[in-house]
Write a protein that holds these residues in place. Structure first.
Motif, PDB file in Angstrom:
ATOM      1  N   UNK A   1       0.899  -1.320  -0.014  1.00 27.17           N
ATOM      2  CA  UNK A   1      -0.103  -0.030  -0.028  1.00 27.17           C
ATOM      3  C   UNK A   1       0.801   1.249   0.045  1.00 27.17           C
ATOM      4  N   UNK A   2       2.170   1.269   0.087  1.00 33.42           N
ATOM      5  CA  UNK A   2       3.049   2.171   0.207  1.00 33.42           C
ATOM      6  C   UNK A   2       3.346   3.190  -1.239  1.00 33.42           C
ATOM      7  N   UNK A   3       2.994   4.343  -1.010  1.00 36.44           N
ATOM      8  CA  UNK A   3       3.340   5.213  -2.125  1.00 36.44           C
ATOM      9  C   UNK A   3       4.312   6.328  -1.975  1.00 36.44           C
ATOM     10  N   UNK A   4       4.775   6.260  -0.527  1.00 34.06           N
ATOM     11  CA  UNK A   4       5.728   7.020  -0.024  1.00 34.06           C
ATOM     12  C   UNK A   4       7.122   6.511   0.327  1.00 34.06           C
ATOM     13  N   UNK A   5       7.304   5.440  -0.011  1.00 36.50           N
ATOM     14  CA  UNK A   5       8.696   4.605   0.007  1.00 36.50           C
ATOM     15  C   UNK A   5       9.182   4.136  -1.222  1.00 36.50           C
ATOM     16  N   UNK A   6      10.303   4.462  -1.582  1.00 37.10           N
ATOM     17  CA  UNK A   6      10.671   3.882  -2.932  1.00 37.10           C
ATOM     18  C   UNK A   6      11.688   2.444  -2.648  1.00 37.10           C
ATOM     19  N   UNK A   7      10.988   1.423  -3.090  1.00 36.51           N
ATOM     20  CA  UNK A   7      11.558   0.294  -2.929  1.00 36.51           C
ATOM     21  C   UNK A   7      12.624  -0.106  -3.942  1.00 36.51           C
ATOM     22  N   UNK A   8      13.662   0.784  -4.048  1.00 41.57           N
ATOM     23  CA  UNK A   8      14.435   1.211  -5.128  1.00 41.57           C
ATOM     24  C   UNK A   8      15.341   0.062  -5.545  1.00 41.57           C
ATOM     25  N   UNK A   9      15.980  -0.126  -6.874  1.00 44.74           N
ATOM     26  CA  UNK A   9      16.975  -1.047  -7.256  1.00 44.74           C
ATOM     27  C   UNK A   9      17.999  -0.428  -6.450  1.00 44.74           C
TER      28      UNK A   9
ATOM     29  N   UNK B   1      11.609   4.754   5.840  1.00 47.17           N
ATOM     30  CA  UNK B   1      12.301   6.006   5.291  1.00 47.17           C
ATOM     31  C   UNK B   1      12.036   6.318   3.798  1.00 47.17           C
ATOM     32  N   UNK B   2      11.364   7.167   3.194  1.00 49.37           N
ATOM     33  CA  UNK B   2      11.036   7.351   1.834  1.00 49.37           C
ATOM     34  C   UNK B   2      12.518   6.717   0.967  1.00 49.37           C
ATOM     35  N   UNK B   3      13.640   7.374   1.410  1.00 43.74           N
ATOM     36  CA  UNK B   3      14.796   7.208   0.576  1.00 43.74           C
ATOM     37  C   UNK B   3      15.739   6.367   1.217  1.00 43.74           C
TER      38      UNK B   3
END
Length: 580
Positions: free
Chosen positions: A34-42, A456-458
């Motif tokens: 549901x999170x659109x405030x965290x980037x599950x980044x590469x 944390x978002x980043x």
């Protein structure tokens, strides 16, 4: 000895699963879907193993707990909630929890990667099953035991590196209806009005994990072009070495476990018995030989004899030193052997400060042809970002050195790789405990600080450390720069196909752009605009729709991995993936 039964489950008409204990592996962030405030980044999980940043691989030690309880006539089942949530995006987890009936539920923090998800999942389990006992264990749980037990949803913390006996006694007591745990060692638990402790006395010095893990459930898993069977063997706990960043090092074990003997080995015969459980499927199966770098020559050669006799397809060996010639020959004639070296840096000063530095790059380059001539199929050389004395230019120099290796060994299976140390520096390790001495600054000290950091978002803000030479933001930025350059080099020299390279570089570009836009938005007013949230959601869905790693940087569908869930029946998943 009892054998753990294949994953066929007794289902009642309401499709419920019953056990004496369920081990539940949570996602890194419980509500990640549901999170659109965290980037599950590469790269936010380093992309060094075939998992996502949800960290859906559970501890291999859970097999031992399951087998130990089976040997004592208790039914313990593993449910990989993280894997299920990834594979079935519509699965209703709360309803699934309601279908699991057991007096005991166990959780892991797994090197702190699950510190958010496990605690949140435990809260849901306690809400739905208030009478069940919620238990945490493992190295990280041991380190944070006195803080962990204060969470309302946590009833017991089992401390130690080998908890088979305490867990068995605990389950036996609960199944019999008792809640007096005072005679069970290594526990912190909630009594009537206070936290009770039973001391920390169970610390076996021989025969670590003294059961045979059973891989038979994995025999019939299909082999596909993008995935082969891969199992792991764990011949010991602790370590013979002392890398400053590692929570399993000599220093960390003395610090966390309060022991002098920091390497405890498993009975070799049990390891061989584990390997036998794959049967004929061994011919299609690879092994990741965890912690074999702490094994002596006699045990290593006996292991290789077993691998050869049982016909295993290939084995990946982590090595701390340059493998001697007689062992190289043994590897080459036993299986398709791959050696993984981790000098951490091409610079001997940095390598030594990290706890390695047992060979120079010149010595490694002279050794590689001997390894290949002995029949070793490939050598993978891992470099790490986040080490003492390492600045951005040093990372760039490591990438330049990697290009030299690729040029020198063109046509050979010699593969340099580089990754950041994420998400955390291990609590309990030397650098975490004595940061000033080694040039580190620690941002998160407590369990709660680590738990909050995971949302944390980043991802650079999730890091619990930085160094005098690289800030957290520097670590993020130079990681993308280094891997972007190394991927390009591999494409230029034909190590990776142009299709692979273009896909990875495109993902890196998109990731860097999103991270920059998020950082800018958060610096303005601490908020992410709706349009950016939409893009984050779409990005996360794409990244979490498959797994990959740097060795084979291609999207691979979920399924066929040893840690994917095999406990919850398909019909139950279908039912719980639709509206009630």
């Amino acid at each position: 000895m009892n054998t753990v039964a294949p994953p066929t489950r007794s289902l009642d008409v309401q499709l419920k699963l019953n056990a004496d204990m369920f081990l539940l592996h949570a996602p890194s962030v419980y509500d990640f879907r549901e999170r659109d405030d965290i980037l599950f980044a590469y790269l936010s999980d380093s992309d060094s193993v075939n998992v996502t940043s949800v960290y859906e691989m559970y501890p291999i030690g859970w097999f031992s707990i399951k087998q130990q309880l089976a040997d004592h006539d208790f039914d313990c089942q593993i449910v990989n909630i993280a894997s299920l949530m990834l594979t079935h995006p519509d699965l209703d987890v709360e309803r699934l929890i309601g279908r699991l009936e057991a007096p005991v539920f166990g959780f892991d923090l797994h090197w702190m990667t699950q510190c958010n998800g496990a605690i949140e999942l435990a809260k849901e389990v306690k809400r739905i099953h208030p009478e069940s006992l919620i238990v945490f264990g493992g190295i990280s749980a041991t380190y944070f035991a006195r803080e962990l037990i204060r969470y309302p949803q946590v009833d017991v913390v089992v401390q130690g590196y080998d908890t088979l006996a305490p867990i068995t006694q605990l389950v036996e007591a609960v199944v019999r209806g008792g809640r007096d745990f005072s005679s069970i060692p290594n526990l912190l638990y909630k009594g009537d009005d206070r936290v009770e402790t039973t001391g920390f006395s169970h610390k076996p010095t021989t025969d670590y994990n003294d059961v045979r893990n059973d891989w038979s459930y994995y025999q019939n898993t299909p082999v596909t072009p993008l995935s082969s069977k891969l199992i792991m063997t764990l011949p010991n706990t602790g370590c013979a070495h002392d890398c400053g960043w590692c929570g399993g090092s000599r220093f960390a074990y003395r610090n966390i476990m309060e022991v002098d003997k920091t390497l405890v080995q498993k009975d070799h015969n049990l390891i061989v018995e584990e390997l036998k459980t794959m049967g004929e499927a061994a011919r299609h199966t690879s092994i990741y030989a965890l912690q074999c770098y702490s094994e002596g020559k006699a045990r290593m050669h006996a292991y290789l004899d077993a691998v050869r006799d049982l016909g295993y397809r290939s084995v990946f060996f982590e090595q701390f030193n340059l493998t001697p010639d007689d062992t190289l020959k043994k590897m080459g004639t036993s299986t398709d052997a791959y050696i993984m070296l981790s000098p951490e840096s091409h610079d001997p000063k940095i390598s030594k400060a990290a706890g390695r530095g047992t060979y120079t790059m010149a010595e490694m380059e002279e050794w590689i042809p001997r390894a290949l001539d002995a029949g070793v199929k490939g050598v993978m050389i891992w470099f790490f970002i986040g080490m003492p004395y390492q600045d951005s230019q040093s990372v760039r120099d490591t990438v330049a050195y990697s290009e030299r290796l690729i040029r020198k060994f063109a046509g050979s299976s010699v593969l340099p790789l580089i990754c950041p140390m994420v998400p955390f520096l291990d609590p309990g390790c030397r650098f975490f405990e004595e940061p000033d001495k080694y040039g580190y600054r620690i941002h998160h000290r407590t369990l709660e600080q680590h738990r909050q950091a995971m949302v944390e978002p980043l991802w650079y803000r999730r890091l619990n450390y930085e160094t005098e030479w690289l800030s957290r933001r520097d670590i993020q930025d130079v990681s993308y720069e280094a891997i972007e350059r190394l991927v390009s080099i591999k494409g230029e020299h034909g190590v990776l196909s142009s299709v692979f390279c273009e896909a990875v570089l495109k993902t890196i570009d998109q990731t860097k752009r999103l991270l920059a836009e998020m950082d800018h938005a958060l610096s303005l007013d601490g908020r992410l605009p709706a349009t950016l949230r939409d893009e984050i959601r779409a990005y996360n869905r794409k990244i979490l729709a498959y797994s990959s790693d740097q060795i084979l940087p291609i999207p691979r569908p979920f399924g066929g991995r040893w840690f994917d869930d095999v406990t919850v029946p398909k019909e139950m998943i279908r039912e719980l993936s639709t509206a009630p």
